[in-house]
Write a protein that holds these residues in place. Sequence first.
Motif, PDB file in Angstrom:
ATOM      1  N   ASP A  39       0.808  -1.221   0.000  1.00 45.05           N
ATOM      2  CA  ASP A  39       0.000   0.000   0.000  1.00 45.05           C
ATOM      3  C   ASP A  39       0.844   1.275   0.000  1.00 45.05           C
ATOM      4  O   ASP A  39       0.341   2.354   0.285  1.00 45.05           O
ATOM      5  N   ILE A  40       2.123   1.150  -0.351  1.00 46.17           N
ATOM      6  CA  ILE A  40       2.985   2.333  -0.432  1.00 46.17           C
ATOM      7  C   ILE A  40       2.831   2.949  -1.823  1.00 46.17           C
ATOM      8  O   ILE A  40       3.136   2.298  -2.825  1.00 46.17           O
ATOM      9  N   PRO A  41       2.324   4.176  -1.910  1.00 45.55           N
ATOM     10  CA  PRO A  41       2.233   4.814  -3.227  1.00 45.55           C
ATOM     11  C   PRO A  41       3.639   4.878  -3.853  1.00 45.55           C
ATOM     12  O   PRO A  41       4.600   5.264  -3.186  1.00 45.55           O
ATOM     13  N   TRP A  42       3.734   4.490  -5.134  1.00 48.67           N
ATOM     14  CA  TRP A  42       5.017   4.458  -5.841  1.00 48.67           C
ATOM     15  C   TRP A  42       4.864   5.245  -7.136  1.00 48.67           C
ATOM     16  O   TRP A  42       4.221   4.805  -8.073  1.00 48.67           O
ATOM     17  N   ALA A  43       5.438   6.437  -7.157  1.00 45.21           N
ATOM     18  CA  ALA A  43       5.272   7.349  -8.286  1.00 45.21           C
ATOM     19  C   ALA A  43       6.259   7.040  -9.410  1.00 45.21           C
ATOM     20  O   ALA A  43       7.428   6.752  -9.167  1.00 45.21           O
ATOM     21  N   THR A  44       5.729   7.112 -10.639  1.00 42.59           N
ATOM     22  CA  THR A  44       6.524   6.975 -11.857  1.00 42.59           C
ATOM     23  C   THR A  44       6.099   8.098 -12.794  1.00 42.59           C
ATOM     24  O   THR A  44       5.173   8.864 -12.485  1.00 42.59           O
ATOM     25  N   VAL A  45       6.711   8.178 -13.973  1.00 42.45           N
ATOM     26  CA  VAL A  45       6.307   9.223 -14.925  1.00 42.45           C
ATOM     27  C   VAL A  45       4.846   9.080 -15.335  1.00 42.45           C
ATOM     28  O   VAL A  45       4.223  10.058 -15.753  1.00 42.45           O
ATOM     29  N   LYS A  46       4.273   7.880 -15.190  1.00 42.76           N
ATOM     30  CA  LYS A  46       2.848   7.690 -15.506  1.00 42.76           C
ATOM     31  C   LYS A  46       1.952   8.526 -14.587  1.00 42.76           C
ATOM     32  O   LYS A  46       0.803   8.790 -14.911  1.00 42.76           O
ATOM     33  N   TYR A  53      -0.864  18.589  -6.987  1.00 42.94           N
ATOM     34  CA  TYR A  53      -0.754  17.817  -5.747  1.00 42.94           C
ATOM     35  C   TYR A  53      -1.191  16.386  -6.020  1.00 42.94           C
ATOM     36  O   TYR A  53      -2.097  16.148  -6.811  1.00 42.94           O
ATOM     37  N   LYS A  54      -0.580  15.442  -5.318  1.00 41.10           N
ATOM     38  CA  LYS A  54      -0.957  14.025  -5.439  1.00 41.10           C
ATOM     39  C   LYS A  54      -1.061  13.411  -4.042  1.00 41.10           C
ATOM     40  O   LYS A  54      -0.215  13.657  -3.180  1.00 41.10           O
ATOM     41  N   THR A  55      -2.114  12.626  -3.876  1.00 41.85           N
ATOM     42  CA  THR A  55      -2.275  11.874  -2.629  1.00 41.85           C
ATOM     43  C   THR A  55      -2.178  10.376  -2.889  1.00 41.85           C
ATOM     44  O   THR A  55      -2.155   9.589  -1.949  1.00 41.85           O
ATOM     45  N   ASP A  56      -2.132   9.992  -4.173  1.00 41.68           N
ATOM     46  CA  ASP A  56      -2.037   8.571  -4.516  1.00 41.68           C
ATOM     47  C   ASP A  56      -1.345   8.434  -5.868  1.00 41.68           C
ATOM     48  O   ASP A  56      -1.176   9.412  -6.598  1.00 41.68           O
ATOM     49  N   THR A  57      -0.972   7.206  -6.181  1.00 47.40           N
ATOM     50  CA  THR A  57      -0.283   6.912  -7.430  1.00 47.40           C
ATOM     51  C   THR A  57      -0.975   5.745  -8.125  1.00 47.40           C
ATOM     52  O   THR A  57      -1.788   5.038  -7.514  1.00 47.40           O
ATOM     53  N   VAL A  95       1.228  12.934   0.680  1.00 50.06           N
ATOM     54  CA  VAL A  95       1.492  11.782   1.544  1.00 50.06           C
ATOM     55  C   VAL A  95       2.917  11.311   1.259  1.00 50.06           C
ATOM     56  O   VAL A  95       3.474  11.601   0.203  1.00 50.06           O
ATOM     57  N   ASP A  96       3.497  10.580   2.195  1.00 54.42           N
ATOM     58  CA  ASP A  96       4.789   9.953   1.927  1.00 54.42           C
ATOM     59  C   ASP A  96       4.616   9.054   0.713  1.00 54.42           C
ATOM     60  O   ASP A  96       3.598   8.362   0.585  1.00 54.42           O
ATOM     61  N   MET A  97       5.600   9.033  -0.167  1.00 54.92           N
ATOM     62  CA  MET A  97       5.438   8.328  -1.426  1.00 54.92           C
ATOM     63  C   MET A  97       6.806   7.880  -1.933  1.00 54.92           C
ATOM     64  O   MET A  97       7.772   8.647  -1.873  1.00 54.92           O
ATOM     65  N   ALA A  98       6.875   6.646  -2.402  1.00 57.07           N
ATOM     66  CA  ALA A  98       8.104   6.142  -3.012  1.00 57.07           C
ATOM     67  C   ALA A  98       8.159   6.624  -4.462  1.00 57.07           C
ATOM     68  O   ALA A  98       7.129   6.932  -5.062  1.00 57.07           O
TER      69      ALA A  98
END
Length: 186
Positions: A39-46, A53-57, A95-98
């Motif tokens: 459940d750790i949001p993991w951001a990519t170029v997508k 602002y982002k709260t999810d990925t 949120v904290d995000m990878a």
Amino acid sequence: MIKMNVPNGWRKTRLGDLLLKIEGGGTPSRQVPEYYDGDIPWATVKDLSDDNYKTDTIEHISEKGLKNSSAKIVKKGNFIISTRMGLGRGFINKVDMAINQDLKGLYPDKNKLDVVYLMYWYKSQKRRLELLGSGSTVKGIDLKLLRSLKIYVMPLEEQQKIAAILSTWDKAIELKEKLIEQKKEQ
């Protein structure tokens, strides 16, 4: 060369001098499915869009995926940018995000640089960043170039006022676009 009149208290400095750190990321092995069942949001170029602002990925990773890769967590309230593909795009993570290796987390020195001001400035540099990008198939910028970018800064309170005005305009534009869409539907 064009001479600009710069208001009192404004100064031009290197972006790197205003950041506490720049955090890189990584990708857990796609061969290990349990790295992607967390459940750790993991951001990519997508995940790059026009959103500020982002709260999810789109994708998420597990604690195990985080520990067994070079993915890093960017603490909430910082600015995540792309240094490959999508230059000039980024968002503030709520949120904290990878992040993966194509993204960088910028940690502004909050005594010198407002994160919202940083976001608007960076996004205003999109065309410049695209021109500075190098690579034959995928354009990118390296950390040395990123740190050397020149940015005008002014007292923190003034940065916050500028950021608030730009945020207000963004909200007004968003509202207007929604109203236009509603009219089209009618």
